[in-house]
Scaffold this active site. Structure first.
Site, PDB file in Angstrom:
ATOM      1  N   GLY A  31       0.887  -1.129  -0.007  1.00 48.62           N
ATOM      2  CA  GLY A  31       0.023   0.096   0.043  1.00 48.62           C
ATOM      3  C   GLY A  31       0.775   1.434  -0.128  1.00 48.62           C
ATOM      4  O   GLY A  31       2.025   1.239  -0.298  1.00 48.62           O
ATOM      5  N   HIS A  37       4.135   2.002  -7.889  1.00 47.66           N
ATOM      6  CA  HIS A  37       3.417   0.826  -7.843  1.00 47.66           C
ATOM      7  C   HIS A  37       2.523   0.931  -9.183  1.00 47.66           C
ATOM      8  O   HIS A  37       2.025  -0.336  -9.644  1.00 47.66           O
ATOM      9  CB  HIS A  37       2.458   1.029  -6.525  1.00 47.66           C
ATOM     10  CG  HIS A  37       3.259   0.866  -5.292  1.00 47.66           C
ATOM     11  ND1 HIS A  37       3.514   2.048  -4.284  1.00 47.66           N
ATOM     12  CD2 HIS A  37       3.545  -0.059  -4.639  1.00 47.66           C
ATOM     13  CE1 HIS A  37       4.096   1.553  -3.376  1.00 47.66           C
ATOM     14  NE2 HIS A  37       4.415   0.252  -3.364  1.00 47.66           N
ATOM     15  N   GLN A 153      15.377  -7.806  -3.208  1.00 52.22           N
ATOM     16  CA  GLN A 153      14.056  -8.728  -3.112  1.00 52.22           C
ATOM     17  C   GLN A 153      13.604  -9.313  -4.313  1.00 52.22           C
ATOM     18  O   GLN A 153      13.059 -10.504  -4.398  1.00 52.22           O
ATOM     19  CB  GLN A 153      13.000  -7.484  -2.708  1.00 52.22           C
ATOM     20  CG  GLN A 153      11.645  -7.951  -3.063  1.00 52.22           C
ATOM     21  CD  GLN A 153      10.742  -7.004  -2.323  1.00 52.22           C
ATOM     22  OE1 GLN A 153      10.491  -6.743  -0.925  1.00 52.22           O
ATOM     23  NE2 GLN A 153       9.769  -6.345  -3.180  1.00 52.22           N
TER      24      GLN A 153
HETATM   25  P1  AMP Z   1       6.145  -2.108  -1.518  1.00 52.10           P
HETATM   26  O1  AMP Z   1       4.704  -1.725  -1.312  1.00 52.10           O
HETATM   27  O2  AMP Z   1       7.024  -1.247  -1.073  1.00 52.10           O
HETATM   28  O3  AMP Z   1       6.302  -3.330  -0.830  1.00 52.10           O
HETATM   29  O4  AMP Z   1       6.274  -2.288  -3.104  1.00 52.10           O
HETATM   30  C1  AMP Z   1       5.702  -3.102  -3.797  1.00 52.10           C
HETATM   31  C2  AMP Z   1       6.066  -3.194  -5.169  1.00 52.10           C
HETATM   32  O5  AMP Z   1       6.408  -1.849  -5.692  1.00 52.10           O
HETATM   33  C3  AMP Z   1       7.592  -3.939  -4.904  1.00 52.10           C
HETATM   34  O6  AMP Z   1       7.731  -4.845  -6.121  1.00 52.10           O
HETATM   35  C4  AMP Z   1       8.622  -2.891  -5.120  1.00 52.10           C
HETATM   36  O7  AMP Z   1       9.744  -3.045  -5.784  1.00 52.10           O
HETATM   37  C5  AMP Z   1       7.697  -1.797  -6.272  1.00 52.10           C
HETATM   38  N1  AMP Z   1       8.278  -0.367  -6.237  1.00 52.10           N
HETATM   39  C6  AMP Z   1       8.368   0.222  -4.945  1.00 52.10           C
HETATM   40  N2  AMP Z   1       9.167   1.443  -5.343  1.00 52.10           N
HETATM   41  C7  AMP Z   1       9.101   1.377  -6.813  1.00 52.10           C
HETATM   42  C8  AMP Z   1       9.573   2.446  -7.658  1.00 52.10           C
HETATM   43  N3  AMP Z   1      10.033   3.591  -7.417  1.00 52.10           N
HETATM   44  N4  AMP Z   1       9.731   1.921  -8.965  1.00 52.10           N
HETATM   45  C9  AMP Z   1       9.311   0.758  -9.234  1.00 52.10           C
HETATM   46  N5  AMP Z   1       8.808   0.151  -8.469  1.00 52.10           N
HETATM   47  C10 AMP Z   1       8.474   0.247  -7.318  1.00 52.10           C
END
Ligand code: AMP
Length: 283
Positions: A31, A37, A153
């Protein structure tokens, strides 16, 4: 768009929506959605018939309970964003739906998990690997979308998916950045205005490293040293690591061999906000 809270209901909805070979894409998130995202959701929307976004702030991947409590949460805003991005189902389970009483399994990818982010955040990647395995098993998607922003990750997820024959294609999506270069992150909202200005040093250091590499500097140790110096010169930044590693096994490189790829990874704290970033080094 439907918001679903239980595994049974999600399975039943997906079973009735995708009876005749429709493809499913899943985008796991915690979220606090931002454009990073949204880019994952858009890729899923373009490539799959049905898009599921999971929304779960996973307690087991936070080694610091205060960080878990402070993690930004706004389900109403996230739902609106997801709906606009064309999501069909949000799966937003409560913690005890994911971790029922007696839960006792850990998925661990030790070789990739105990270094870098894992060294600074013990147990973090076991939490990530376990919850991602569960989410992939629950949704049984054709494709799952992950951001390169969280590079380690992504490698952990690719490894577990291959090792455990999960059968979902792991799609890597490029990092989305703010106009000044800062990688978008749900944690950025916790930066003070001064820290926010200072945080641009991370992407600046990485872009400079790529430039020197493209200009012929192949000494990975020197490049990593230059990244570390740029970050350390910023008074509000407290560098954790700056390394240049093999993209797959994340082992440090001493020289950059043009036949292989390399990635520069960086982590630093601004106050109590820990930020990470990375860049692939290619000519
Ligand atoms: P999170 O909500 O932080 O767990 O992220 C969910 C997904 O969004 C993960 O696969 C992250 O790597 C991806 N994500 C987060 N920030 C970015 C970004 N700036 N650019 C691309 N993908 C992202």
């Amino acid at each position: 768009m439907h918001i679903i809270h239980t595994i049974a209901q999600l399975r039943s909805e997906l079973g009735s929506t995708t009876p005749n070979g429709k493809s499913i894409g899943v985008v796991p998130t915690m979220g606090a959605l931002h454009d990073g995202h949204i880019s994952l959701l858009q890729s899923a929307r373009e490539q799959c018939d049905v898009v599921v976004m999971t929304l779960f702030v996973n307690p087991t991947q936070f080694n610091d309970p205060a960080d878990f409590l402070k993690y930004p949460r706004d389900v109403a805003r996230d739902s609106l964003i997801a709906e606009n991005a064309g999501v069909d189902f949000i799966f937003a389970p409560a913690p005890d739906e994911m971790y029922a009483q007696g839960f006792d399994t850990v998925v661990s990818v030790p070789g990739l998990s105990n270094i870098l982010e894992g060294a600074s955040r013990p147990g973090h990647f076991d939490g990530v690997a376990t919850v991602v395995t569960k989410l992939l098993n629950i949704v049984r998607a054709d494709r799952a979308y992950f951001g390169q922003k969280d590079y380690q990750q992504l490698q952990v997820v690719k490894r577990l998916s291959a090792d455990l024959n999960i059968g979902t294609e792991i799609v890597a999506c490029p990092t989305v950045r703010e106009p000044d270069g800062l990688a978008m992150s749900s944690r950025n909202v916790r930066l003070t205005p001064g820290q926010r200005r200072a945080a641009v040093v991370l992407s600046k250091a990485l872009f400079e490293a790529r430039k020197s590499m493209q200009a012929g500097e192949m000494d990975a140790v020197k490049l990593a040293g230059a990244i570390a110096k740029t970050v350390s010169d910023e008074p509000l930044a407290k560098l954790d690591y700056a390394v240049i590693v093999d993209p797959e096994n994340l082992k440090p490189l001493t020289t950059i061999d043009l036949t292989n790829r390399a990635v520069a990874l960086i982590a630093a704290k601004f106050g109590d906000v820990r930020l990470i970033d990375n860049i692939e080094l290619f000519r």
